[in-house]
Design a protein around this motif. Sequence first.
Motif, PDB file in Angstrom:
ATOM      1  N   GLU A 149       5.964  16.868 -12.837  1.00 30.64           N
ATOM      2  CA  GLU A 149       7.094  17.360 -12.035  1.00 30.64           C
ATOM      3  C   GLU A 149       7.434  16.489 -10.829  1.00 30.64           C
ATOM      4  N   PHE A 150       7.188  15.182 -10.979  1.00 33.16           N
ATOM      5  CA  PHE A 150       7.761  14.204 -10.065  1.00 33.16           C
ATOM      6  C   PHE A 150       9.152  13.862 -10.615  1.00 33.16           C
ATOM      7  N   SER A 151      10.075  13.469  -9.712  1.00 37.98           N
ATOM      8  CA  SER A 151      11.410  13.042 -10.138  1.00 37.98           C
ATOM      9  C   SER A 151      11.608  11.576  -9.777  1.00 37.98           C
ATOM     10  N   THR A 152      12.330  10.875 -10.608  1.00 35.43           N
ATOM     11  CA  THR A 152      12.673   9.492 -10.273  1.00 35.43           C
ATOM     12  C   THR A 152      13.673   9.495  -9.116  1.00 35.43           C
ATOM     13  N   VAL A 153      13.424   8.634  -8.124  1.00 35.20           N
ATOM     14  CA  VAL A 153      14.315   8.543  -6.959  1.00 35.20           C
ATOM     15  C   VAL A 153      14.628   7.073  -6.683  1.00 35.20           C
ATOM     16  N   ASP A 154      15.692   6.861  -5.905  1.00 37.76           N
ATOM     17  CA  ASP A 154      16.010   5.514  -5.461  1.00 37.76           C
ATOM     18  C   ASP A 154      14.991   5.103  -4.393  1.00 37.76           C
ATOM     19  N   ARG A 155      14.581   3.844  -4.435  1.00 35.49           N
ATOM     20  CA  ARG A 155      13.571   3.422  -3.437  1.00 35.49           C
ATOM     21  C   ARG A 155      14.074   3.519  -2.005  1.00 35.49           C
ATOM     22  N   ASP A 156      15.399   3.540  -1.864  1.00 35.06           N
ATOM     23  CA  ASP A 156      15.954   3.698  -0.514  1.00 35.06           C
ATOM     24  C   ASP A 156      15.595   5.051   0.090  1.00 35.06           C
ATOM     25  N   GLU A 157      15.189   5.996  -0.776  1.00 35.35           N
ATOM     26  CA  GLU A 157      14.768   7.308  -0.259  1.00 35.35           C
ATOM     27  C   GLU A 157      13.359   7.266   0.327  1.00 35.35           C
ATOM     28  N   LEU A 158      12.693   6.114   0.200  1.00 37.51           N
ATOM     29  CA  LEU A 158      11.299   6.001   0.651  1.00 37.51           C
ATOM     30  C   LEU A 158      11.159   4.865   1.654  1.00 37.51           C
ATOM     31  N   PRO A 159      11.904   4.906   2.756  1.00 35.89           N
ATOM     32  CA  PRO A 159      11.888   3.766   3.674  1.00 35.89           C
ATOM     33  C   PRO A 159      10.515   3.496   4.276  1.00 35.89           C
ATOM     34  N   GLU A 160       9.699   4.548   4.428  1.00 35.90           N
ATOM     35  CA  GLU A 160       8.367   4.342   5.024  1.00 35.90           C
ATOM     36  C   GLU A 160       7.560   3.366   4.173  1.00 35.90           C
ATOM     37  N   LYS A 161       7.639   3.555   2.848  1.00 40.68           N
ATOM     38  CA  LYS A 161       6.886   2.686   1.946  1.00 40.68           C
ATOM     39  C   LYS A 161       7.530   1.309   1.868  1.00 40.68           C
ATOM     40  N   VAL A 162       8.846   1.324   1.639  1.00 35.91           N
ATOM     41  CA  VAL A 162       9.532   0.061   1.384  1.00 35.91           C
ATOM     42  C   VAL A 162       9.425  -0.857   2.598  1.00 35.91           C
ATOM     43  N   TRP A 163       9.655  -0.316   3.787  1.00 38.09           N
ATOM     44  CA  TRP A 163       9.655  -1.173   4.967  1.00 38.09           C
ATOM     45  C   TRP A 163       8.272  -1.368   5.560  1.00 38.09           C
ATOM     46  N   GLY A 164       7.363  -0.452   5.270  1.00 39.38           N
ATOM     47  CA  GLY A 164       6.024  -0.601   5.842  1.00 39.38           C
ATOM     48  C   GLY A 164       5.112  -1.470   5.013  1.00 39.38           C
ATOM     49  N   VAL A 165       5.297  -1.440   3.675  1.00 36.51           N
ATOM     50  CA  VAL A 165       4.337  -2.089   2.778  1.00 36.51           C
ATOM     51  C   VAL A 165       5.015  -3.059   1.813  1.00 36.51           C
ATOM     52  N   CYS A 166       6.066  -2.580   1.127  1.00 39.12           N
ATOM     53  CA  CYS A 166       6.666  -3.391   0.054  1.00 39.12           C
ATOM     54  C   CYS A 166       7.160  -4.748   0.557  1.00 39.12           C
ATOM     55  N   VAL A 167       7.634  -4.801   1.783  1.00 35.87           N
ATOM     56  CA  VAL A 167       8.188  -6.065   2.285  1.00 35.87           C
ATOM     57  C   VAL A 167       7.129  -7.175   2.291  1.00 35.87           C
ATOM     58  N   TYR A 168       5.857  -6.801   2.294  1.00 36.50           N
ATOM     59  CA  TYR A 168       4.789  -7.813   2.286  1.00 36.50           C
ATOM     60  C   TYR A 168       4.323  -8.169   0.871  1.00 36.50           C
ATOM     61  N   CYS A 169       4.878  -7.461  -0.128  1.00 34.14           N
ATOM     62  CA  CYS A 169       4.415  -7.652  -1.512  1.00 34.14           C
ATOM     63  C   CYS A 169       5.095  -8.875  -2.127  1.00 34.14           C
ATOM     64  N   PRO A 170       4.347  -9.704  -2.891  1.00 30.77           N
ATOM     65  CA  PRO A 170       4.967 -10.875  -3.521  1.00 30.77           C
ATOM     66  C   PRO A 170       6.041 -10.506  -4.542  1.00 30.77           C
ATOM     67  N   HIS A 171       6.015  -9.266  -5.049  1.00 30.42           N
ATOM     68  CA  HIS A 171       7.013  -8.829  -6.043  1.00 30.42           C
ATOM     69  C   HIS A 171       8.215  -8.140  -5.399  1.00 30.42           C
ATOM     70  N   TYR A 172       8.311  -8.230  -4.066  1.00 33.57           N
ATOM     71  CA  TYR A 172       9.340  -7.454  -3.352  1.00 33.57           C
ATOM     72  C   TYR A 172      10.740  -7.672  -3.928  1.00 33.57           C
ATOM     73  N   ASN A 173      11.083  -8.947  -4.212  1.00 34.56           N
ATOM     74  CA  ASN A 173      12.451  -9.243  -4.653  1.00 34.56           C
ATOM     75  C   ASN A 173      12.684  -9.008  -6.135  1.00 34.56           C
ATOM     76  N   ASN A 174      11.601  -8.819  -6.903  1.00 38.07           N
ATOM     77  CA  ASN A 174      11.781  -8.558  -8.338  1.00 38.07           C
ATOM     78  C   ASN A 174      10.887  -7.413  -8.795  1.00 38.07           C
ATOM     79  N   CYS A 175      10.790  -6.388  -7.961  1.00 38.96           N
ATOM     80  CA  CYS A 175       9.921  -5.256  -8.269  1.00 38.96           C
ATOM     81  C   CYS A 175      10.470  -4.479  -9.468  1.00 38.96           C
ATOM     82  N   GLN A 176       9.595  -4.268 -10.463  1.00 44.38           N
ATOM     83  CA  GLN A 176      10.007  -3.521 -11.667  1.00 44.38           C
ATOM     84  C   GLN A 176       9.496  -2.080 -11.632  1.00 44.38           C
ATOM     85  N   GLU A 177       8.811  -1.719 -10.566  1.00 47.64           N
ATOM     86  CA  GLU A 177       8.231  -0.377 -10.521  1.00 47.64           C
ATOM     87  C   GLU A 177       9.317   0.666 -10.208  1.00 47.64           C
TER      88      GLU A 177
END
Length: 154
Positions: free
Chosen positions: A119-147
Amino acid sequence: MISSISVRNATIDDVIGIDTLLQTQIEKGKLLPRTLPELYERVRDFFVIETGGQIVGCGALQLFTAELGEVRSLAIASSFEGHGYGRAIVERLIKESQSIGLSKLMALTYVPGFFHKLEFSTVDRDELPEKVWGVCVYCPHYNNCQEIAVLKRI
Ligand SMILES: CC(C)(COP(=O)(O)OP(=O)(O)OC[C@H]1O[C@@H](n2cnc3c(N)ncnc32)[C@H](O)[C@@H]1OP(=O)(O)O)[C@@H](O)C(=O)NCCC(=O)NCCS
């Protein structure tokens, strides 16, 4: 489905077993790498399933904000897949999230269908700014993330 699956908090003695389990899925490209020092640092986030002295399932709850937590490093040993172990770990992470007062639990995943069953729903990553801006920006896959981002309100 196995009727009683025992999920417990990880201990320091489980770290090598967790690392071994994660490496098998990292090598298949199914999980992002985590280092051994990071696992020791994060061991209190982890829950495990142990069978016959072997760690056959693990998953971690990482906190971001007062509201949001993330399911991380979820892995079931290949020979134990399909028996409800993954569900048991995530249900435990949901219970843990509720008990500490979180209102949202997320995951970034290649297997959104598994999370939809919980019962999780798929969401746009923009709905998760804490994750995207806190962690994902440091990930090597940031620009081509398939998750795929999935979210459950709890
Ligand atoms: C994804 C994973 C954790 C699932 O664990 P599992 O123990 O095999 O899953 P379960 O047996 O608990 O399955 C629970 C439900 O999800 C479904 N499911 C399992 N894997 C699925 C998948 N890849 N896609 C869609 N549905 C899936 C099952 O059919 C089951 O449905 P049901 O309740 O209607 O019978 C496991 O396959 C794994 O470790 N994969 C590699 C690492 C990975 O991708 N981790 C997730 C990172 S976010």
